[in-house]
Scaffold this motif. Structure first.
Motif, PDB file in Angstrom:
ATOM      1  N   UNK A 154     -16.345  17.600   1.059  1.00 44.63           N
ATOM      2  CA  UNK A 154     -15.683  18.891   1.246  1.00 44.63           C
ATOM      3  C   UNK A 154     -14.933  19.279  -0.024  1.00 44.63           C
ATOM      4  N   UNK A 155     -14.191  18.328  -0.597  1.00 45.67           N
ATOM      5  CA  UNK A 155     -13.445  18.596  -1.834  1.00 45.67           C
ATOM      6  C   UNK A 155     -14.394  18.974  -2.967  1.00 45.67           C
ATOM      7  N   UNK A 156     -15.514  18.267  -3.071  1.00 42.06           N
ATOM      8  CA  UNK A 156     -16.487  18.567  -4.121  1.00 42.06           C
ATOM      9  C   UNK A 156     -17.085  19.956  -3.920  1.00 42.06           C
ATOM     10  N   UNK A 157     -17.411  20.299  -2.686  1.00 43.39           N
ATOM     11  CA  UNK A 157     -17.990  21.614  -2.399  1.00 43.39           C
ATOM     12  C   UNK A 157     -16.986  22.730  -2.704  1.00 43.39           C
ATOM     13  N   UNK A 158     -15.737  22.520  -2.343  1.00 45.19           N
ATOM     14  CA  UNK A 158     -14.716  23.546  -2.597  1.00 45.19           C
ATOM     15  C   UNK A 158     -14.473  23.723  -4.099  1.00 45.19           C
ATOM     16  N   UNK A 159     -14.419  22.621  -4.824  1.00 47.63           N
ATOM     17  CA  UNK A 159     -14.222  22.708  -6.279  1.00 47.63           C
ATOM     18  C   UNK A 159     -15.434  23.371  -6.930  1.00 47.63           C
ATOM     19  N   UNK A 160     -16.626  23.048  -6.452  1.00 48.69           N
ATOM     20  CA  UNK A 160     -17.841  23.661  -6.998  1.00 48.69           C
ATOM     21  C   UNK A 160     -17.856  25.161  -6.714  1.00 48.69           C
ATOM     22  N   UNK A 161     -17.483  25.551  -5.507  1.00 47.51           N
ATOM     23  CA  UNK A 161     -17.413  26.975  -5.165  1.00 47.51           C
ATOM     24  C   UNK A 161     -16.442  27.699  -6.090  1.00 47.51           C
ATOM     25  N   UNK A 162     -15.279  27.103  -6.300  1.00 49.04           N
ATOM     26  CA  UNK A 162     -14.281  27.710  -7.172  1.00 49.04           C
ATOM     27  C   UNK A 162     -14.784  27.800  -8.616  1.00 49.04           C
ATOM     28  N   UNK A 163     -15.497  26.780  -9.058  1.00 46.31           N
ATOM     29  CA  UNK A 163     -16.059  26.793 -10.416  1.00 46.31           C
ATOM     30  C   UNK A 163     -17.096  27.903 -10.556  1.00 46.31           C
ATOM     31  N   UNK A 164     -17.983  28.024  -9.590  1.00 46.43           N
ATOM     32  CA  UNK A 164     -19.010  29.071  -9.634  1.00 46.43           C
ATOM     33  C   UNK A 164     -18.360  30.457  -9.613  1.00 46.43           C
ATOM     34  N   UNK A 165     -17.307  30.621  -8.810  1.00 47.63           N
ATOM     35  CA  UNK A 165     -16.594  31.900  -8.771  1.00 47.63           C
ATOM     36  C   UNK A 165     -16.009  32.224 -10.135  1.00 47.63           C
ATOM     37  N   UNK A 166     -15.523  31.199 -10.825  1.00 48.22           N
ATOM     38  CA  UNK A 166     -14.974  31.399 -12.171  1.00 48.22           C
ATOM     39  C   UNK A 166     -16.081  31.768 -13.155  1.00 48.22           C
ATOM     40  N   UNK A 167     -17.190  31.046 -13.104  1.00 47.36           N
ATOM     41  CA  UNK A 167     -18.289  31.298 -14.042  1.00 47.36           C
ATOM     42  C   UNK A 167     -18.906  32.678 -13.854  1.00 47.36           C
ATOM     43  N   UNK A 168     -18.988  33.127 -12.597  1.00 50.08           N
ATOM     44  CA  UNK A 168     -19.615  34.415 -12.299  1.00 50.08           C
ATOM     45  C   UNK A 168     -18.621  35.574 -12.347  1.00 50.08           C
ATOM     46  N   UNK A 169     -17.370  35.262 -12.643  1.00 50.11           N
ATOM     47  CA  UNK A 169     -16.314  36.289 -12.688  1.00 50.11           C
ATOM     48  C   UNK A 169     -16.292  37.130 -11.416  1.00 50.11           C
ATOM     49  N   UNK A 170     -16.351  36.451 -10.271  1.00 51.03           N
ATOM     50  CA  UNK A 170     -16.305  37.162  -8.998  1.00 51.03           C
ATOM     51  C   UNK A 170     -14.963  37.856  -8.832  1.00 51.03           C
TER      52      UNK A 170
END
Length: 112
Positions: free
Chosen positions: A11-27
């Motif tokens: 869960x922690x890995x998925x949440x951190x990955x989601x946050x990273x992708x949001x940062x990379x995509x400038x959501x």
């Protein structure tokens, strides 16, 4: 390795990955928050890299425990810094958001 540890770590890995992708995509929600908190734009990619590295480290930590411990500790420090950033920006109502990301990382660290 216990089942709660594996679940919390994933869960922690998925949440951190989601946050990273949001940062990379400038959501929108991620960018709006960073702007509101006064985080310099030049930091945004590096913050995404830190979260992505933490996510990968947690996943690898399921097979190499020392990597998981270091990744969890790094994410706890990262999201503690995020809490401090939100407080410094005086956006007190937003404090729960980085805490939601910090909690499973801290849980992973505790359950090792």
């Amino acid at each position: 390795m216990s089942t709660p540890y594996v679940v919390v770590t994933l869960v922690a890995a998925a949440m951190a990955a989601f946050s990273a992708v949001a940062s990379f995509l400038n959501l929108g929600f991620a960018v709006a928050s960073l702007v509101a908190y006064g985080v310099p734009r030049s930091w945004w990619p590096w913050l995404g890299v830190a979260k992505a590295a933490g996510a990968v480290g947690l996943a690898v930590g399921l097979f190499v425990p020392v990597v998981g411990v270091l990744a969890a500790a790094g994410l706890v420090l990262y999201f503690a810094g995020a809490v401090i950033t939100v407080v410094r920006a005086r956006r007190y109502a937003h404090v729960p958001f980085p805490l939601l990301y910090l909690a499973p990382a801290a849980g992973s660290l505790v359950l090792v």
